[in-house]
Scaffold this active site. Structure first.
Site, short mmCIF file in Angstrom:
data_model
loop_
_atom_site.label_atom_id
_atom_site.label_comp_id
_atom_site.label_asym_id
_atom_site.label_seq_id
_atom_site.Cartn_x
_atom_site.Cartn_y
_atom_site.Cartn_z
N HIS A 118 0.87 -1.18 0.00
CA HIS A 118 0.00 0.00 0.00
C HIS A 118 0.91 1.23 0.00
O HIS A 118 2.00 1.19 0.58
CB HIS A 118 -0.84 -0.04 1.28
N ASP A 195 2.74 -3.96 8.56
CA ASP A 195 1.55 -3.13 8.30
C ASP A 195 0.36 -4.06 8.44
O ASP A 195 0.06 -4.85 7.54
CB ASP A 195 1.67 -2.55 6.89
N GLN A 198 -4.80 -4.63 7.36
CA GLN A 198 -5.80 -5.59 6.89
C GLN A 198 -5.74 -6.90 7.67
O GLN A 198 -6.50 -7.81 7.38
CB GLN A 198 -5.57 -5.88 5.40
N LYS A 221 -10.68 0.15 10.32
CA LYS A 221 -10.87 -1.06 9.51
C LYS A 221 -11.28 -2.24 10.39
O LYS A 221 -11.56 -3.32 9.89
CB LYS A 221 -9.58 -1.39 8.76
N CYS A 362 -4.70 2.21 -3.98
CA CYS A 362 -3.47 2.77 -3.38
C CYS A 362 -2.29 1.81 -3.50
O CYS A 362 -1.36 1.88 -2.68
CB CYS A 362 -3.68 3.19 -1.93
C1 PLP Z 1 -2.52 -2.72 3.74
C2 PLP Z 1 -2.82 -1.29 4.10
N1 PLP Z 1 -1.88 -0.53 4.61
C3 PLP Z 1 -2.09 0.73 4.96
C4 PLP Z 1 -3.32 1.30 4.78
C5 PLP Z 1 -3.53 2.72 5.16
O1 PLP Z 1 -4.46 2.79 6.16
P1 PLP Z 1 -4.90 4.19 6.72
O2 PLP Z 1 -5.45 4.92 5.56
O3 PLP Z 1 -5.91 3.86 7.73
O4 PLP Z 1 -3.71 4.83 7.25
C6 PLP Z 1 -4.33 0.55 4.23
C7 PLP Z 1 -5.62 1.14 3.95
O5 PLP Z 1 -6.37 0.75 3.12
C8 PLP Z 1 -4.08 -0.77 3.89
O6 PLP Z 1 -5.04 -1.54 3.37
#
Ligand code: PLP
Lengths: 403, 327
Positions: A118, A195, A198, A221, A362
């Protein structure tokens, strides 16, 4: 498990109230919130809308207690050694940025990421390349998008100081073998940041068993309020890091020339926090534990399987990620050759109030490298039903006939 | 093309709802190619197309397929229709403003802004006249107007009104014509023709009043126009000999004439005089030469207005589109 009963906990799914039967398949972006979370947020604003930690009065004391409780709940949820290892953030992105900026990199240090991160776990490292001269190396994944351990090991050496990986991919729902990765990284002296944006909503996480150094997640999430998140860090590591954002609430004392930082987590929680959000996140954790990850995963697997089986028969439709639905958690991402993904998503919305995500989610880098324009992502959670999966599939069959 | 069509349609719908207004704004951005690149958004046209397809597909897949295939062509066709109907609409609106009818001056065909056709109604007579119903034949050429009552004779510009005291449409328009000539200081020549009447008594009455006192005549005119039609019916439908009138009609008539500041005895005697009869007949013959076919008929410059038009129509004919800016 009684899905219908569970759905009653989510006011957004109450079609009598909303006057629309919404089919929500965009949990990977944000989950829906159960009433208990909404109530917890409301309670803060209605009953004790004050600062935590700063003031001494009864409201402040009550909020401090609630925030501490939320921190403890989160520490238990992740099986952290102590509550002080939990830093509240606005989201996963902020957690990763904190580590990227606070970690004591030196020019030439290597950071490893995968080729399907991401943007939140890619751009912060690109900035460090520019600002501190680190080197960013990309671990290629296998053709089916699962983690390529050999490729990882091939890149692992003493120069690698940090391995930053998406624990579960938002693109295809694939979860990486984090335990093994961490063991191998530690062997060369590298730290690991996961990270878990998910992962946290769908899988139990045991940071101590994993021995992970840092782990970032988003509250929104995993049933929590919008704009809430957590960065877990091993206490000793957190102690050694310089703070990222500084100011009020991060210091015990200051003179015109200097200051004395508080220990973690305070030194990383600059300024007034989203107390309502944090308290709501605590309620979300409790609710998740009440539902149980077994239930959650079972329902998600059912839906992903049902969807995948039906989508297989639609000509020109390709599912991103491994063919085995069991490896994709609640995520079914697909594209139809020659058909704009946004159009499909908008049509689904119009046709049957099916809400899905479209575009590149993203993860532009992955799409650009493969010259795929975009995709549609249906991400399920335990509140989704097989009937909803059938509605989505039926709409897609119609769309295929027309476009 | 689709953006343009959407912009027009949504702008109109935007009058009624805020959500359409914001969509119209998006459509305008699309027209101006001013796309705001949010990370995961799509162009306005793509968005609307998908939404439309989403609605159609649930009703008919075949229709949705055709729509998808010929979307741009359909947008063009729609745009052309929209443009054409907008032009027709704008023209109708303009003509209605200027002439009181969507279809042009004195055109009685249906007009949405005047659905009952009130601006084109006329009182006509049973008898035949030359050029009946033919607007193009209406003229003042060769008509001797010197014998007719003239208001503000000193002014240079002349407005001529053919009307009848007991006709509804003359009654409807008389006051606004008076306002007009007073406001812009023009002559008003009033030609009374008893379209609705069985005799010419009121013409004779007017003729005598004017001979006796022009100012009193104009006052009497106003009274006749505004008087109860029922009271006038004995005068206009009967033999018109004063001696045979009911006493209350007689009293009503005398009061009417006196209130106008005229000598009732003299005026009424004159009205029954055979010499007056001949003079009025001459006037009628002149009026007939205009080829008018109903009242009111108003001549302003070289334009003729048949039927009761709104005040602004006369004012525009006299002073132009921006009459309200002129004195
Ligand atoms: C795998 C992953 N990392 C990071 C993020 C970023 O999350 P946030 O926008 O809550 O910071 C997301 C959001 O969709 C994600 O799916």
């Amino acid at each position: 498990m009684n899905v219908e009963k569970i759905r009653q906990d989510f006011p957004a799914l109450d079609s009598k109230r909303t006057r629309k039967a919404i089919v929500y398949f965009d949990t990977a972006c944000q989950s829906l919130r159960p009433q208990v979370v909404i109530d917890a947020v409301n309670r803060y604003y209605l009953q004790e809308p004050a600062c935590s930690g700063r003031s001494m009065h009864q409201w402040a004391a009550a909020v401090t207690r609630e925030v501490d409780r939320a921190r403890e709940l989160m520490a238990k949820f992740l099986n952290a050694s102590r509550a002080q290892e939990i830093i509240f953030t606005r989201n996963t992105t902020e957690g990763i940025n904190l580590v990227a900026n606070a970690f004591p990199f030196r020019a030439g240090d290597v950071v490893l990421v995968s080729d399907k991160e991401h943007n939140s776990n890619l751009i912060p490292w690109q900035m460090q390349v520019k600002q501190r001269g680190i080197e960013l190396k990309i671990i290629p994944t296998c053709p089916d998008n699962t983690f390529d351990m050999d490729a990882f090991e091939a890149l692992l050496d003493k120069r690698v100081k940090l391995v930053a990986l998406g624990f579960t991919s938002n693109l295809d729902g694939v979860t990486i073998p984090a335990g093994e990765i961490i063991r191998k990284a530690h062997r060369v002296g590298a730290h690991v940041l996961l990270d878990a944006a998910q992962t946290a909503p769908h899988h139990p996480i045991n940071v101590r068993a994993l021995d992970v150094d840092f782990l970032a997640l988003s509250g929104h999430k995993m049933l929590g309020p919008s704009g809430t998140g957590v960065l877990y860090g091993k206490y000793a590591l957190l102690e050694s890091l310089s703070p990222f954002l500084v100011g009020g609430d991060t210091v015990a004392n200051s003179t015109y020339a200097n200051c004395e930082f508080l220990p973690p987590p305070e030194k990383f929680e600059a300024g007034l926090q989203d107390y309502a959000g944090i308290i709501g996140l605590g309620a979300a954790v409790e609710y998740l534990q009440h539902i149980g990850f077994d239930t959650i995963r079972k329902q998600e697997a059912l839906i992903t399987y049902a969807l995948s089986e039906q989508l297989k028969d639609i000509s020109g439709l390709k599912i991103i990620g491994p063919a085995d639905p069991a490896l994709r958690g609640g995520v079914t991402t697909f594209y139809i050759e020659g058909v704009d993904s946004h159009r499909v998503a908008l049509m689904l919305d119009q046709m049957a109030n099916v809400l899905v995500r479209s575009g590149q989610h993203c993860v532009h880098s992955w799409f650009n490298a493969r010259q795929i324009k975009g995709s549609v992502r249906a991400s399920a959670y335990f509140y989704n039903t097989i009937e909803e999966a059938n509605i989505l599939a039926e709409c897609l069959r119609k769309i295929r006939k027309v476009l | 093309m689709f953006c343009i069509v959407s912009f027009i349609v949504l702008s109109i719908l935007g009058i009624f709802s805020a959500s359409n207004r914001s969509l119209a704004k998006e459509a305008l951005d699309c027209v101006l190619r001013r796309v705001t690149f949010r990370p995961c958004t799509t162009g306005f046209d793509e968005k609307m197309k998908a939404k439309i397809l989403g609605v159609v597909i649930m009703r008919s897949e075949t229709l949705a397929r055709l729509l998808n295939k010929y979307f741009e062509a359909l947008a063009w066709a729609f745009f052309t229709l929209l443009l054409a109907s907008s032009i027709i609409f704008a023209r109708g609106l303009y003509l209605f403003y200027v002439t009181g009818s969507c279809n042009g001056l004195n055109q009685a065909a249906f007009c949405v802004f005047d659905p009952s056709g009130a601006n084109n109604q006329v009182s006509t007579f049973a008898g035949c006249l030359n050029g009946e119903g033919d607007i193009s034949k209406l003229t003042l050429e060769g008509v001797n107007l010197s014998d007719f009552p003239t208001l503000q004779p000193e002014s240079a510009y002349r407005v001529v009104l053919i009307g009848c005291y007991t006709c509804d449409y003359t009654r409807k328009v008389y006051d606004s014509v008076l306002t007009l000539v007073r406001r812009y200081h023009t002559q008003l020549v009033f030609l009374h023709y008893p379209v609705n009447e069985k005799n010419d008594f009121l013409s004779r009455l007017g003729y005598c009043a004017y001979q006796q006192n022009p100012e009193g005549y104009w006052r009497l005119n106003e009274e006749l126009i505004h008087s109860d039609k029922a009271m006038l019916s004995e005068l206009t439908n009967g033999p018109s000999l004063l001696s045979t009138l009911k006493p209350e009609t007689n009293r009503f008539l005398e009061a009417l004439v006196s209130e106008a500041g005229l000598d009732a005895g003299r005026v009424l005697t004159c009205a029954n005089d055979p010499a007056t009869e001949a003079a009025v007949q001459r006037q009628m013959n002149e009026i007939v030469k205009t080829n008018f076919y109903g009242t009111p008929t108003l001549f302003i410059g070289d334009q003729v207005f048949v039927g009761p038009k709104p005040y602004r129509v006369y004012a525009i004919a006299l002073k132009g589109l921006f009459f309200w800016l002129r004195s």
